[in-house]
Design an enzyme around this catalytic site. Structure first.
Site, PDB file in Angstrom:
ATOM      1  N   LYS A  59       0.023  -5.758  -5.117  1.00 10.50           N
ATOM      2  CA  LYS A  59       1.018  -5.183  -4.213  1.00 10.50           C
ATOM      3  C   LYS A  59       2.389  -5.822  -4.426  1.00 10.50           C
ATOM      4  CE  LYS A  59       0.741  -6.104   0.205  1.00 10.50           C
ATOM      5  NZ  LYS A  59       0.245  -6.083   1.598  1.00 10.50           N
ATOM      6  N   ASP A 101       0.909  -1.045   1.591  1.00 12.40           N
ATOM      7  CA  ASP A 101       0.683  -2.013   2.664  1.00 12.40           C
ATOM      8  C   ASP A 101      -0.015  -1.299   3.829  1.00 12.40           C
ATOM      9  OD1 ASP A 101       2.631  -0.445   3.820  1.00 12.40           O
ATOM     10  OD2 ASP A 101       3.911  -2.112   4.426  1.00 12.40           O
TER      11      ASP A 101
END
Length: 227
Positions: A137, A155
């Site tokens: 991420k 997220d």
């Protein structure tokens, strides 16, 4: 973990993938509202962006920005960060969660950038995730924000929005990331990450989404829309 799995199952059960015309309409609206969306983490270069994103795990962008404001004034390169030392980093970031472990990672990644990459932040995902504290991420955020690549960092906001709306359904973050890559029209891929995260953060919020002011409500598949 069990509760989260049940919640994900519930989201999946009531969500299906939007068709291409709906996706085209949704992202055209996002683009019309904000053609060049920006991230909310303060940074001055690629290195400070990597550090800021790594520090943002289990912390708010506002909290990270407050902690890094003075840190980045004196340590905006790997060499300067190493000179500051772990204790020095801790003094600046001790207001955010997991600060001791994060300080260790910041020092380690600074050293690895010098040792393995000539002090420069690499522009490949594989190289980025080799750095301590940098996962997929974080790497995707850096690739998108700094290097302009159409990478999709998922997220909690994007995971919720993707499943709730039908924009990008998936049982986990990787599946949602793939759904965005596969289903968002190519011309919107570059900014899809920021449009989705900002929409999830401020409009399609967790407990009571603001459906009454949502610009994509007519295409959204969420059945329990609020007024």
């Amino acid at each position: 973990m069990l509760a989260r799995s049940r919640a994900i199952g519930h989201i999946q059960a009531m969500t299906r993938q939007l068709d291409y015309p709906a996706m085209q309409r949704i992202f055209s609206r996002f683009q019309a509202l904000e053609a060049e969306p920006k991230g909310e983490l303060d940074h001055t270069n690629a290195f400070t962006l990597v550090v800021a994103v790594a520090l943002s795990a289990q912390a708010t962008d506002v909290g990270v920005n407050k902690a890094t404001r003075k840190l980045f004034e004196i340590a905006d390169t790997p060499a300067k960060m190493l000179a500051l030392g772990e204790d020095g980093v801790i003094e600046h970031i001790k207001t955010i969660g997991l600060y001791r472990n994060k300080a260790k990672n910041v020092i380690k990644l600074s050293q690895l950038l010098i040792d393995n990459f000539g002090g420069e932040v690499p522009s490949s995902r594989a190289a980025l995730v080799s750095l301590p504290g940098v996962g997929r991420k974080t790497a995707n955020v850096v690739l998108n924000m700094w290097f302009g690549q159409p990478s999709q960092a998922v997220d909690t906001h994007i995971f919720r929005l993707g499943n709730r709306s039908g924009i990008a359904p998936g049982k986990d973050e990787t599946a949602v990331e793939r759904a965005i890559e596969d289903n968002v029209p190519a011309e919107f891929q570059r900014h899809a990450h920021h449009w989705l995260i900002l929409h999830g953060r401020y409009i399609c919020i967790a407990r009571k989404p603001k459906c009454g002011i949502c610009p994509i409500a007519d295409d959204c598949l969420f059945e329990e829309k609020t007024q």
